[in-house]
Scaffold this active site. Structure first.
Site, mmCIF file in Angstrom:
data_model
loop_
_atom_site.group_PDB
_atom_site.id
_atom_site.type_symbol
_atom_site.label_atom_id
_atom_site.label_comp_id
_atom_site.label_asym_id
_atom_site.label_seq_id
_atom_site.Cartn_x
_atom_site.Cartn_y
_atom_site.Cartn_z
ATOM 1 N N LYS A 9 -0.535 -5.907 16.109
ATOM 2 C CA LYS A 9 -0.532 -5.152 14.862
ATOM 3 C C LYS A 9 -0.928 -3.860 15.399
ATOM 4 C CE LYS A 9 -4.255 -4.862 11.760
ATOM 5 N NZ LYS A 9 -4.678 -5.049 10.412
ATOM 6 N N HIS A 25 -1.067 -9.219 6.612
ATOM 7 C CA HIS A 25 -2.048 -10.385 6.483
ATOM 8 C C HIS A 25 -1.746 -10.747 4.971
ATOM 9 C CE1 HIS A 25 -3.833 -8.967 10.047
ATOM 10 N NE2 HIS A 25 -4.686 -8.074 9.631
#
Ligand code: NAP
Length: 490
Positions: free
Chosen positions: A154, A246
């Site tokens: 990420k 997330h």
């Protein structure tokens, strides 16, 4: 079979592999990837001819890279696992190549090291701006074989357009089945256990809907500020940094329909349906905040080095999943920096029983299923019982507690870290716990209008005290619905 027999450690070595870590001298590789690989080695999961090749710009020899790895393992691995012979064996599997992706140097040296006849995994632990050049280089230089896998870190884009562009760049060189977009939250034991609890028990699934669940809270609270990476964070903010990836993944695992099989595409198809069913979030459903100076630390604006920043270090949202199962059950999400305690948890609050047979229901509380991701991974179900002793029928809430460390004994205490588990999944070729390209794009498609709304209105985050639970208005977000946040505590 006894419980103990069931829980005997089952570490199955993976196939021989070459893992190339691009960015091997960087923070993530040093703090997480190399220590994690060593722990897998100690657990007996790395086959004899597995090799790890570090690659970065720094001009290091393999011996110097091994010395670096020795230091980082000493610093980041539990001393109880630091067996000298195993460490030497692990280090002997490491090599290093000085390679500058942008300058295009070092590829030949890498080609001479990577074997064509073992599992090939290429971990892109570098800034995303380099992903395209890496993917292209691996193919153009004839290094990546047909079964090669790439692991990308990420952030995967900063909006829908950039995520689409990144997906297109990777797709020009690798099949979707070769691309592993890592979200380390999905590698956490408890997160996977969420699926086991839901789909391997008859107990919860019949209740897992709006008829029985009042609301869901997902909290990811940190005590640290953004100091050190303030400039990077200021271009991102809590929505992009935590929610789009997330927390969205956690929400998906709670809200998704049972996949037909525990299979990568079956699971990801169901997660995608949840993201697509997310309703647009209205202005009144979001609270943003920025921490003030306090507790000996500077405030967000100072940490970010940007006195006029309107980036949020805290966000709380009320989210609705517009489908049959969840109509009327809100999901409350909150995450922030410099909060009271470091904790990540999912709390599922059930509704009241339809009728109380007890005259004195003063002690009554809702059933809550709490899934703790950190610290102390575990699952805890709060149930009502009779308060022990004389004095009539008084109710009291008690936890049915399953902390993995105690329930699973030594094996539970030694659970693999999320990164090492996910890396082993890459070697096994199992994409279940990795985000598919369409999932990432759908998540950005939901996030983009929220950010566009802030920008159009010039919204500014509210200040909140360092060490608190976040801005006052976040409390109101719940109170207006007659609910309250769970306390943020370790
Ligand atoms: P970092 O500490 O800045 O390390 C970057 C690495 O990239 C270094 O090894 C550097 O090598 C290498 N590099 C830079 N330019 C290069 C080039 N032109 N060719 C080859 N290698 C080059 O970054 P990081 O914190 O490890 O993060 C790596 C990636 O993981 C980023 O995408 C980040 O967003 C993501 N991530 C990191 C964390 C974390 O906890 N650190 C968490 C989540 C995601 P030299 O130093 O030798 O030049």
């Amino acid at each position: 079979m006894t419980t103990e027999q069931n829980m005997v450690s089952r570490v199955i070595p993976v196939d021989p592999f070459d893992l190339v870590i691009f960015g091997a001298t960087g923070d993530l590789a040093q703090r997480k990837i190399l220590p994690g690989l060593f722990r897998r080695h100690v657990a007996g999961q790395m086959p004899t001819d597995a090799r790890v090749i570090g690659a970065a710009r720094s001009d290091l020899s393999s011996a110097e890279f091994r010395a670096m790895a020795r230091e980082t393992i000493a610093a980041h691995v539990d001393p109880a696992l630091q067996d000298a012979a195993l460490l030497e064996d692990f280090l002997s599997r490491l090599d290093y190549v000085a390679l500058d992706v942008q300058a295009g140097t070092g590829w030949e040296a890498l080609r001479s090291l990577v074997r064509p006849d073992v599992v090939q995994a290429f971990y892109f632990s570098v800034a995303p701006v380099l992903f395209g050049d890496l993917a292209e280089g691996l193919q153009a230089q004839g290094i990546a074989g047909p079964g090669a896998r790439i692991v990308v870190e990420k952030p995967f884009g900063r909006d829908l357009a950039s995520a689409q562009a990144l997906n297109a760049t990777l797709a020009a060189h690798f099949e979707e089945s070769q691309i592993y977009r890592i979200d380390h939250y999905l590698g956490k034991e408890t997160v996977q256990n969420l699926m086991a609890v839901r789909f391997a028990n008859i107990l919860f699934e019949p209740l897992w809907n709006a008829q029985y669940i009042d609301h869901v809270q997902i909290t990811v609270a940190e005590t640290v500020g953004v100091g050190g990476r303030g400039a990077y964070y200021d271009r991102s903010g809590a929505l992009r940094d935590m929610v789009q990836n997330h927390m969205m993944q956690l929400l998906c695992l709670i809200a998704m329909e049972p996949p037909w099989h525990f299979d990568p595409d079956a699971v990801r198809d169901e997660k995608l349906k949840v993201i697509r069913a997310l309703q647009p979030v209205g202005r009144g459903d979001i609270v943003r905040g920025q921490y003030l100076a306090g507790g000996g630390g500077p405030g967000y604006l100072e940490d970010a080095g940007n006195p006029s920043s309107d980036t949020e270090s805290y966000i709380a949202l009320r989210v609705h999943v517009a489908n049959w199962r969840w109509k009327g059950t809100p999901f409350y999400l909150r995450t922030g920096k410099r909060l009271r305690a470091r904790t990540s948890e999912i709390a599922i609050t059930f509704k009241e029983p339809p009728h109380s047979i007890f005259d004195d229901a003063r002690g009554w509380r809702e059933n809550v299923l709490v899934i703790r991701l950190q610290p102390n991974e575990g699952i805890n179900l709060k149930v009502m019982i009779k308060e022990p002793g004389p004095g009539g029928m008084r109710l009291v809430q008690v936890p049915l507690d399953m902390s993995f460390a105690t329930a699973l004994g030594a094996e539970g205490a030694d659970m693999p870290d999320a990164y090492e588990r996910l890396i082993m999944d890459v070697i096994r070729g199992n994409q279940t716990l990795f985000m598919r390209g369409d999932e990432v794009e759908a998540a950005w498609a939901w996030t983009d209008p929220i950010i566009a709304g802030w920008q159009a209105r010039g919204d500014r985050p509210q200040p909140y005290d360092a060490g608190s639970s976040g801005p006052e208005d976040a409390l109101m977000l719940m109170h207006r619905d007659g609910r309250r946040w769970r306390e943020i505590r370790e």
